[in-house]
Design a protein around this motif. Structure first.
Motif, PDB file in Angstrom:
ATOM      1  N   LEU A  90      23.845   3.052  34.192  1.00  0.00           N
ATOM      2  CA  LEU A  90      23.984   4.513  34.161  1.00  0.00           C
ATOM      3  C   LEU A  90      24.601   5.033  35.456  1.00  0.00           C
ATOM      4  O   LEU A  90      25.271   6.074  35.455  1.00  0.00           O
ATOM      5  CB  LEU A  90      22.613   5.174  33.954  1.00  0.00           C
ATOM      6  CG  LEU A  90      22.017   5.116  32.550  1.00  0.00           C
ATOM      7  CD1 LEU A  90      20.568   5.592  32.594  1.00  0.00           C
ATOM      8  CD2 LEU A  90      22.834   5.966  31.578  1.00  0.00           C
ATOM      9  N   ASN A  91      24.377   4.318  36.564  1.00  0.00           N
ATOM     10  CA  ASN A  91      24.793   4.838  37.873  1.00  0.00           C
ATOM     11  C   ASN A  91      25.579   3.829  38.703  1.00  0.00           C
ATOM     12  O   ASN A  91      25.611   3.942  39.931  1.00  0.00           O
ATOM     13  CB  ASN A  91      23.563   5.313  38.662  1.00  0.00           C
ATOM     14  CG  ASN A  91      22.935   6.541  38.063  1.00  0.00           C
ATOM     15  OD1 ASN A  91      23.539   7.617  38.032  1.00  0.00           O
ATOM     16  ND2 ASN A  91      21.722   6.402  37.542  1.00  0.00           N
ATOM     17  N   THR A  92      26.195   2.862  38.051  1.00  0.00           N
ATOM     18  CA  THR A  92      27.080   1.951  38.776  1.00  0.00           C
ATOM     19  C   THR A  92      28.215   1.526  37.858  1.00  0.00           C
ATOM     20  O   THR A  92      28.152   1.756  36.644  1.00  0.00           O
ATOM     21  CB  THR A  92      26.314   0.721  39.298  1.00  0.00           C
ATOM     22  OG1 THR A  92      27.128   0.027  40.243  1.00  0.00           O
ATOM     23  CG2 THR A  92      25.938  -0.230  38.171  1.00  0.00           C
ATOM     24  N   THR A  93      29.243   0.937  38.419  1.00  0.00           N
ATOM     25  CA  THR A  93      30.405   0.571  37.617  1.00  0.00           C
ATOM     26  C   THR A  93      30.136  -0.691  36.808  1.00  0.00           C
ATOM     27  O   THR A  93      29.267  -1.506  37.152  1.00  0.00           O
ATOM     28  CB  THR A  93      31.633   0.330  38.508  1.00  0.00           C
ATOM     29  OG1 THR A  93      31.399  -0.818  39.348  1.00  0.00           O
ATOM     30  CG2 THR A  93      31.931   1.541  39.375  1.00  0.00           C
ATOM     31  N   ALA A  94      30.910  -0.846  35.747  1.00  0.00           N
ATOM     32  CA  ALA A  94      30.787  -2.043  34.914  1.00  0.00           C
ATOM     33  C   ALA A  94      31.110  -3.291  35.715  1.00  0.00           C
ATOM     34  O   ALA A  94      30.444  -4.323  35.568  1.00  0.00           O
ATOM     35  CB  ALA A  94      31.720  -1.917  33.707  1.00  0.00           C
ATOM     36  N   ALA A  95      32.134  -3.215  36.581  1.00  0.00           N
ATOM     37  CA  ALA A  95      32.530  -4.392  37.361  1.00  0.00           C
ATOM     38  C   ALA A  95      31.432  -4.807  38.331  1.00  0.00           C
ATOM     39  O   ALA A  95      31.137  -6.005  38.471  1.00  0.00           O
ATOM     40  CB  ALA A  95      33.824  -4.105  38.119  1.00  0.00           C
ATOM     41  N   ALA A  96      30.824  -3.837  39.016  1.00  0.00           N
ATOM     42  CA  ALA A  96      29.735  -4.169  39.942  1.00  0.00           C
ATOM     43  C   ALA A  96      28.578  -4.817  39.197  1.00  0.00           C
ATOM     44  O   ALA A  96      27.974  -5.780  39.678  1.00  0.00           O
ATOM     45  CB  ALA A  96      29.272  -2.922  40.678  1.00  0.00           C
ATOM     46  N   ALA A  97      28.263  -4.296  38.006  1.00  0.00           N
ATOM     47  CA  ALA A  97      27.184  -4.883  37.213  1.00  0.00           C
ATOM     48  C   ALA A  97      27.515  -6.315  36.807  1.00  0.00           C
ATOM     49  O   ALA A  97      26.673  -7.214  36.912  1.00  0.00           O
ATOM     50  CB  ALA A  97      26.933  -4.027  35.968  1.00  0.00           C
ATOM     51  N   ALA A  98      28.743  -6.552  36.361  1.00  0.00           N
ATOM     52  CA  ALA A  98      29.132  -7.898  35.948  1.00  0.00           C
ATOM     53  C   ALA A  98      29.058  -8.877  37.112  1.00  0.00           C
ATOM     54  O   ALA A  98      28.635 -10.028  36.947  1.00  0.00           O
ATOM     55  CB  ALA A  98      30.549  -7.874  35.372  1.00  0.00           C
ATOM     56  N   ILE A  99      29.466  -8.429  38.280  1.00  0.00           N
ATOM     57  CA  ILE A  99      29.450  -9.309  39.451  1.00  0.00           C
ATOM     58  C   ILE A  99      28.014  -9.630  39.870  1.00  0.00           C
ATOM     59  O   ILE A  99      27.685 -10.776  40.188  1.00  0.00           O
ATOM     60  CB  ILE A  99      30.240  -8.670  40.601  1.00  0.00           C
ATOM     61  CG1 ILE A  99      31.739  -8.682  40.259  1.00  0.00           C
ATOM     62  CG2 ILE A  99      29.987  -9.400  41.918  1.00  0.00           C
ATOM     63  CD1 ILE A  99      32.583  -7.843  41.189  1.00  0.00           C
ATOM     64  N   LEU A 100      27.141  -8.639  39.848  1.00  0.00           N
ATOM     65  CA  LEU A 100      25.743  -8.886  40.204  1.00  0.00           C
ATOM     66  C   LEU A 100      25.088  -9.844  39.203  1.00  0.00           C
ATOM     67  O   LEU A 100      24.312 -10.728  39.586  1.00  0.00           O
ATOM     68  CB  LEU A 100      24.978  -7.566  40.259  1.00  0.00           C
ATOM     69  CG  LEU A 100      25.303  -6.672  41.452  1.00  0.00           C
ATOM     70  CD1 LEU A 100      24.738  -5.270  41.256  1.00  0.00           C
ATOM     71  CD2 LEU A 100      24.766  -7.283  42.742  1.00  0.00           C
ATOM     72  N   VAL A 101      25.422  -9.692  37.921  1.00  0.00           N
ATOM     73  CA  VAL A 101      24.874 -10.588  36.903  1.00  0.00           C
ATOM     74  C   VAL A 101      25.375 -12.014  37.105  1.00  0.00           C
ATOM     75  O   VAL A 101      24.678 -12.986  36.765  1.00  0.00           O
ATOM     76  CB  VAL A 101      25.234 -10.063  35.497  1.00  0.00           C
ATOM     77  CG1 VAL A 101      24.990 -11.115  34.424  1.00  0.00           C
ATOM     78  CG2 VAL A 101      24.413  -8.812  35.184  1.00  0.00           C
ATOM     79  N   SER A 102      26.570 -12.171  37.689  1.00  0.00           N
ATOM     80  CA  SER A 102      27.109 -13.517  37.918  1.00  0.00           C
ATOM     81  C   SER A 102      26.277 -14.315  38.918  1.00  0.00           C
ATOM     82  O   SER A 102      26.488 -15.522  39.078  1.00  0.00           O
ATOM     83  CB  SER A 102      28.561 -13.434  38.400  1.00  0.00           C
ATOM     84  OG  SER A 102      28.646 -12.985  39.739  1.00  0.00           O
ATOM     85  N   LEU A 103      25.315 -13.661  39.571  1.00  0.00           N
ATOM     86  CA  LEU A 103      24.409 -14.379  40.471  1.00  0.00           C
ATOM     87  C   LEU A 103      23.380 -15.204  39.700  1.00  0.00           C
ATOM     88  O   LEU A 103      22.729 -16.082  40.284  1.00  0.00           O
ATOM     89  CB  LEU A 103      23.690 -13.374  41.387  1.00  0.00           C
ATOM     90  CG  LEU A 103      22.772 -13.929  42.466  1.00  0.00           C
ATOM     91  CD1 LEU A 103      23.583 -14.670  43.535  1.00  0.00           C
ATOM     92  CD2 LEU A 103      21.958 -12.811  43.115  1.00  0.00           C
ATOM     93  N   SER A 104      23.239 -14.969  38.396  1.00  0.00           N
ATOM     94  CA  SER A 104      22.182 -15.620  37.616  1.00  0.00           C
ATOM     95  C   SER A 104      22.148 -17.145  37.744  1.00  0.00           C
ATOM     96  O   SER A 104      21.068 -17.723  37.916  1.00  0.00           O
ATOM     97  CB  SER A 104      22.295 -15.230  36.137  1.00  0.00           C
ATOM     98  OG  SER A 104      21.914 -13.896  35.949  1.00  0.00           O
ATOM     99  N   PRO A 105      23.303 -17.858  37.656  1.00  0.00           N
ATOM    100  CA  PRO A 105      23.225 -19.319  37.799  1.00  0.00           C
ATOM    101  C   PRO A 105      22.679 -19.771  39.150  1.00  0.00           C
ATOM    102  O   PRO A 105      22.000 -20.797  39.242  1.00  0.00           O
ATOM    103  CB  PRO A 105      24.691 -19.765  37.613  1.00  0.00           C
ATOM    104  CG  PRO A 105      25.320 -18.680  36.809  1.00  0.00           C
ATOM    105  CD  PRO A 105      24.669 -17.421  37.284  1.00  0.00           C
ATOM    106  N   VAL A 106      22.978 -19.001  40.212  1.00  0.00           N
ATOM    107  CA  VAL A 106      22.451 -19.330  41.542  1.00  0.00           C
ATOM    108  C   VAL A 106      20.944 -19.119  41.566  1.00  0.00           C
ATOM    109  O   VAL A 106      20.176 -19.963  42.036  1.00  0.00           O
ATOM    110  CB  VAL A 106      23.138 -18.477  42.625  1.00  0.00           C
ATOM    111  CG1 VAL A 106      22.537 -18.773  43.996  1.00  0.00           C
ATOM    112  CG2 VAL A 106      24.640 -18.736  42.632  1.00  0.00           C
ATOM    113  N   LEU A 107      20.502 -17.971  41.028  1.00  0.00           N
ATOM    114  CA  LEU A 107      19.067 -17.682  40.997  1.00  0.00           C
ATOM    115  C   LEU A 107      18.321 -18.668  40.105  1.00  0.00           C
ATOM    116  O   LEU A 107      17.184 -19.033  40.393  1.00  0.00           O
ATOM    117  CB  LEU A 107      18.838 -16.250  40.503  1.00  0.00           C
ATOM    118  CG  LEU A 107      19.341 -15.124  41.417  1.00  0.00           C
ATOM    119  CD1 LEU A 107      19.136 -13.771  40.751  1.00  0.00           C
ATOM    120  CD2 LEU A 107      18.611 -15.163  42.754  1.00  0.00           C
ATOM    121  N   SER A 108      18.960 -19.099  39.006  1.00  0.00           N
ATOM    122  CA  SER A 108      18.314 -20.074  38.117  1.00  0.00           C
ATOM    123  C   SER A 108      17.972 -21.352  38.867  1.00  0.00           C
ATOM    124  O   SER A 108      16.873 -21.905  38.725  1.00  0.00           O
ATOM    125  CB  SER A 108      19.229 -20.407  36.933  1.00  0.00           C
ATOM    126  OG  SER A 108      19.408 -19.297  36.106  1.00  0.00           O
TER     127      SER A 108
END
Length: 308
Positions: A90-108
């Motif tokens: 709701l309050n950030t860009t789609a690109a920023a959200a996609a990039i933050l989600v790309s951290l998932s394999p590292v966090l896994s």
């Protein structure tokens, strides 16, 4: 020929999942976030269940371990991940959200090592996790004087979404159940949708069907349910069998590029320098954490290529 097929499917999957973030941002103009996510998985879950009934014999869970795996998937992989992601967008860009989600394999990888202390991260792996988290900090850019700024909170929620997905991925793999992945995904989608409907009711989201029939709202919901979820996961299952988990994880780092381009073309969103730098750091973190698996995978690819 199979290599070209795999590459084509990989790029289609990256396009479907990357543009999904843009579809979320577009649909949020008409639907409340948690309800929007729930409706998406009402449709996607039914489609996936139909596919599971067609493709595998065990189309429904049958014992306690299998239902436990589905419950973890429903709560973490579907409900927590998507509710936090949709609210954050709701309050950030789609690109920023996609990039933050790309951290998932590292966090896994980080969660896997925490849950199995005997399987500790190497020094380079620890550095990789830290570098990835630094990348998140660069993207969020928290202001100590205003930590509750809308943009910072939104990006923090998306980071929490990525963490929920990463933890769910680890826990579902650790549960000793023989459930086919198609069945687990289908029932997790339906269970996660039910959880999100309850959350939506609990937080008092407005239910205004008249707003949902706007062509852009219907298009976003259809694209997310049919394209990104149903078709996307079918491609994912196919590539997972052909390429393995390491190579398929690379889609997380191609998808944000698609998101940035489509977001710029469709929503006039501009990716700033800090977001690009943060993306680079997250990608470096992934390479450090997964370096051994990547080396092994490239060795397999070279050996397959030389034998053809």
């Amino acid at each position: 020929m199979s290599r070209y097929r795999n590459l084509a499917l990989f790029l289609i999957l990256a396009t479907l999942w990357g543009s999904a973030f843009v579809a979320i941002s577009a649909g949020l103009s008409y639907l409340p976030p948690v309800l929007f996510a729930a409706l998406r998985y009402d449709v996607a879950g039914l489609l996936m269940l139909g596919y599971a009934a067609y493709a595998v014999d065990a189309w429904r869970p049958s014992d306690r371990a299998e239902w436990a795996q589905v419950a973890v998937g429903a709560v973490l992989l579907i409900a927590a991940y998507h509710a936090l992601l949709f609210i954050g967008q709701l309050n950030t860009t789609a690109a920023a959200a996609a990039i933050l989600v790309s951290l998932s394999p590292v966090l896994s990888t980080g969660f896997a090592r925490l849950l199995v202390p005997s399987d500790a991260l190497s020094p380079a792996g620890v550095v990789g996790v830290v570098v990835g988290l630094v990348g998140v900090g660069v993207i969020v850019q928290p202001d100590p004087a205003n930590l509750l700024a809308a943009d910072s909170v939104a990006k923090g929620l998306v980071f929490c979404a990525a963490a929920a997905f990463a933890l769910g991925s680890v826990l579902t793999r650790r549960i000793d159940a023989g459930l086919p992945i198609e069945t687990m995904e289908a029932w997790s989608m339906l269970g996660g949708a039910a959880v999100m409907h309850l959350v939506s009711l609990a937080i008092g989201e407005p239910v205004e069907p008249s707003a949902w029939v706007h062509p852009e709202a219907l298009g976003a919901l259809a694209y997310l349910s049919l394209g990104a979820s149903a078709v996307g996961f079918l491609i994912y299952f196919d590539l997972l069998d052909r390429l393995g988990a390491v190579e398929i994880n690379m889609v997380s780092y191609v998808a944000p590029i698609v998101t940035a381009v489509v977001g710029w073309l469709y929503l006039d969103e501009v990716v700033d320098a800090a977001t690009l730098i943060g993306f680079g750091l997250i990608a470096v973190g992934f390479l450090l954490v997964k370096r051994r698996a990547i080396r092994r995978e490239f060795g397999h690819v070279r050996s397959r290529g030389s034998s053809e």
